[in-house]
Write a protein that holds these residues in place. Structure first.
Motif, PDB file in Angstrom:
ATOM      1  N   UNK A   7       5.969  -2.083  -4.655  1.00 48.84           N
ATOM      2  CA  UNK A   7       4.605  -1.607  -4.880  1.00 48.84           C
ATOM      3  C   UNK A   7       4.623  -0.117  -5.188  1.00 48.84           C
ATOM      4  N   UNK A   8       3.590   0.347  -5.875  1.00 48.85           N
ATOM      5  CA  UNK A   8       3.447   1.773  -6.159  1.00 48.85           C
ATOM      6  C   UNK A   8       2.686   2.495  -5.044  1.00 48.85           C
ATOM      7  N   UNK A   9       2.052   1.744  -4.132  1.00 51.08           N
ATOM      8  CA  UNK A   9       1.091   2.338  -3.217  1.00 51.08           C
ATOM      9  C   UNK A   9       1.529   2.250  -1.760  1.00 51.08           C
ATOM     10  N   UNK A  10       1.033   3.189  -0.960  1.00 50.79           N
ATOM     11  CA  UNK A  10       1.173   3.125   0.490  1.00 50.79           C
ATOM     12  C   UNK A  10       0.004   2.324   1.062  1.00 50.79           C
ATOM     13  N   UNK A  11       0.032   2.104   2.364  1.00 52.68           N
ATOM     14  CA  UNK A  11      -1.044   1.351   3.020  1.00 52.68           C
ATOM     15  C   UNK A  11      -2.038   2.286   3.708  1.00 52.68           C
ATOM     16  N   UNK A  12      -2.322   3.421   3.100  1.00 52.97           N
ATOM     17  CA  UNK A  12      -3.189   4.447   3.668  1.00 52.97           C
ATOM     18  C   UNK A  12      -4.638   3.937   3.775  1.00 52.97           C
ATOM     19  N   UNK A  21      -5.674  -2.486  -1.258  1.00 51.66           N
ATOM     20  CA  UNK A  21      -5.163  -3.801  -1.672  1.00 51.66           C
ATOM     21  C   UNK A  21      -3.734  -3.989  -1.164  1.00 51.66           C
ATOM     22  N   UNK A  22      -2.916  -2.955  -1.268  1.00 46.74           N
ATOM     23  CA  UNK A  22      -1.545  -3.035  -0.763  1.00 46.74           C
ATOM     24  C   UNK A  22      -1.543  -3.262   0.743  1.00 46.74           C
ATOM     25  N   UNK A  23      -2.448  -2.597   1.465  1.00 47.87           N
ATOM     26  CA  UNK A  23      -2.543  -2.782   2.909  1.00 47.87           C
ATOM     27  C   UNK A  23      -2.966  -4.209   3.249  1.00 47.87           C
ATOM     28  N   UNK A  24      -3.887  -4.776   2.472  1.00 54.59           N
ATOM     29  CA  UNK A  24      -4.290  -6.168   2.681  1.00 54.59           C
ATOM     30  C   UNK A  24      -3.103  -7.108   2.517  1.00 54.59           C
ATOM     31  N   UNK A  25      -2.321  -6.907   1.466  1.00 54.43           N
ATOM     32  CA  UNK A  25      -1.165  -7.762   1.205  1.00 54.43           C
ATOM     33  C   UNK A  25      -0.138  -7.636   2.330  1.00 54.43           C
ATOM     34  N   UNK A 103      13.518 -13.113  -2.144  1.00 51.34           N
ATOM     35  CA  UNK A 103      12.152 -13.211  -2.630  1.00 51.34           C
ATOM     36  C   UNK A 103      11.636 -11.806  -2.892  1.00 51.34           C
ATOM     37  N   UNK A 104      11.158 -11.574  -4.107  1.00 45.47           N
ATOM     38  CA  UNK A 104      10.561 -10.298  -4.503  1.00 45.47           C
ATOM     39  C   UNK A 104       9.059 -10.467  -4.600  1.00 45.47           C
ATOM     40  N   UNK A 105       8.319  -9.709  -3.783  1.00 47.84           N
ATOM     41  CA  UNK A 105       6.874  -9.639  -3.949  1.00 47.84           C
ATOM     42  C   UNK A 105       6.600  -8.455  -4.858  1.00 47.84           C
ATOM     43  N   UNK A 106       6.121  -8.766  -6.048  1.00 49.59           N
ATOM     44  CA  UNK A 106       6.093  -7.826  -7.171  1.00 49.59           C
ATOM     45  C   UNK A 106       4.665  -7.355  -7.430  1.00 49.59           C
ATOM     46  N   UNK A 107       4.282  -6.237  -6.791  1.00 48.41           N
ATOM     47  CA  UNK A 107       2.984  -5.616  -7.046  1.00 48.41           C
ATOM     48  C   UNK A 107       3.047  -4.666  -8.230  1.00 48.41           C
ATOM     49  N   UNK A 108       4.192  -4.037  -8.437  1.00 43.47           N
ATOM     50  CA  UNK A 108       4.341  -3.001  -9.472  1.00 43.47           C
ATOM     51  C   UNK A 108       4.541  -3.660 -10.836  1.00 43.47           C
ATOM     52  N   UNK A 128       1.842  -9.988  -7.833  1.00 40.02           N
ATOM     53  CA  UNK A 128       0.554  -9.580  -7.262  1.00 40.02           C
ATOM     54  C   UNK A 128      -0.051  -8.472  -8.122  1.00 40.02           C
ATOM     55  N   UNK A 129      -0.431  -8.750  -9.361  1.00 37.06           N
ATOM     56  CA  UNK A 129      -0.990  -7.682 -10.209  1.00 37.06           C
ATOM     57  C   UNK A 129      -2.317  -7.166  -9.649  1.00 37.06           C
ATOM     58  N   UNK A 130      -2.433  -5.853  -9.518  1.00 30.97           N
ATOM     59  CA  UNK A 130      -3.717  -5.271  -9.120  1.00 30.97           C
ATOM     60  C   UNK A 130      -4.727  -5.395 -10.264  1.00 30.97           C
ATOM     61  N   UNK A 131      -4.224  -5.507 -11.456  1.00 32.55           N
ATOM     62  CA  UNK A 131      -5.025  -5.781 -12.650  1.00 32.55           C
ATOM     63  C   UNK A 131      -4.038  -6.111 -13.770  1.00 32.55           C
TER      64      UNK A 131
END
Length: 362
Positions: A7-12, A21-25, A103-108, A128-131
């Motif tokens: 993922x590109x994001x932290x869970x801030x 969204x990253x924190x939810x996942x 297993x790769x969970x791929x948000x990025x 897991x595309x954010x968009x």
């Protein structure tokens, strides 16, 4: 059992929608009794080393062999070749280093090379595309087009989308896509419920525009929104607070004294704006994804007035009022809007995601 999460994001909890969204996942992964191994991007630490790696990626025959093997429809500019070659090297290195479940969970998902490399080294992929990146206007960080992005998502074992529209679109391409709506993770949820309680005995004074103007579609939507609100202001008086990362730039588009641009504010100050907001105003130009702000406003008990582009995937949500032109916007802003019901948790969608993770990680 642990999986690799890219993922590109932290869970801030005080961050922007991508953080939430990253924190939810991450929260749902924990509910699946699975640990997270973060994907480490620091393969190279200096700009010069990355520059050399890009040059080597262009000249490396493995880059063209990789593109040919998977028939990637990539641009053959030096930038596109360097990106493809370097990302292939990065993912190959990190996936082979991972000692947990394959297993790769791929948000990025901007890094469209990932699922092809994962296939090479025996990994399963949950996307897991954010968009959909190729559908975002002015998306300078995504080098390829819609066909390239869809082909990459099709390599994943399963895709979980943040909007129903993207689920439908990907399914028309034969992709195993499912809808996982955004719901606030626990630290954010607790704060929003406290705001909901405080609003029950607070004076509601002003309308609120809240968003991350550093995101191009959000900024474009805010600019158009201010133009429409200028027309509404000719019909009756009202006051608006404009809050969020990068909103300082919107000052040049505001010429009315009752429109106040605050920029980014502290969590405490933001809570105060939310407690006293008469309603939230949201406006977007056409783009992909779904706004995390909408479920958050509803949980906080704040009515929402949004244009059709902004309130996609919210047809079943109470408390969202849709408009298509500035006349409809004016009509809604002139009405007393009731407190929305508490948004229910998407239990079935969460269970589908958790069950899928457990199956693919085992």
């Amino acid at each position: 059992m642990n999986i690799l999460v890219d993922t590109f994001f932290t869970t801030d909890p005080n961050g922007h929608g991508g953080n939430h969204r990253t924190a939810q996942i991450a929260e749902l992964i924990k509910k699946a009794s699975i640990d997270i191994s973060p994907f480490d991007r620091t393969l190279l630490t200096t700009r010069f080393s990355r520059y050399l790696a890009g040059i080597n990626a262009i000249l490396n025959p493995k880059t063209l062999r990789f593109i040919t093997k998977y028939r990637l429809k990539v641009g053959y500019s030096p930038v596109a070749l360097a990106f493809c070659g370097f990302q292939r090297q990065l993912y190959q290195t990190r996936l082979r280093q991972h000692s947990g479940s394959k297993l790769l969970l791929w948000e990025a998902t901007k890094n469209y090379v990932a699922p092809y490399v994962a296939s090479d080294v025996g990994f399963r992929v949950v996307a897991m595309p954010h968009n959909l990146e190729s559908l975002v206007p002015k998306q300078d960080a995504f080098f390829e087009g819609f066909e390239t992005e869809v082909s990459a998502l099709a390599k994943a074992n399963v895709v979980f989308c943040i909007s129903r529209e993207e689920e439908w679109l990907l399914r028309t391409k034969g992709i195993n896509a499912h809808y996982l709506p955004y719901y606030p993770p626990e630290p954010v949820l607790e704060r929003l419920l406290n705001i909901r309680d405080a609003r029950s005995h607070a004076e509601k004074r002003r309308f609120l525009i809240l968003g991350n103007a550093n995101n191009p579609p959000t900024e474009q939507g805010m600019i158009e929104q201010l133009q429409w609100l200028t027309n509404v202001r000719k019909a009756f008086e009202f006051q608006v607070d404009i809050v969020g990362f990068g909103t300082e730039r919107l000052s040049t588009h505001v010429n009315l004294a009752d429109f106040k641009v605050h920029g980014s504010v502290s969590p405490e100050t933001l809570n105060d704006f939310l407690i006293h907001a008469q309603a939230a105003l949201i406006h977007q130009t056409p783009t992909s994804g779904a706004l995390t702000r909408i479920p958050e406003f509803l949980v906080a008990g704040i009515p929402m007035i949004a244009n059709s582009n902004a309130c996609r995937s919210t047809d079943e949500y109470a408390g969202v009022y849709r408009y298509d032109d500035w006349l409809e916007l004016a009509d809604l802003m002139g009405q007393p809007l009731p407190v929305p019901d508490l948004l229910p948790r998407p239990i079935a969608a969460e269970k589908r995601f958790i069950d899928c993770l457990k199956e693919l990680a085992s």
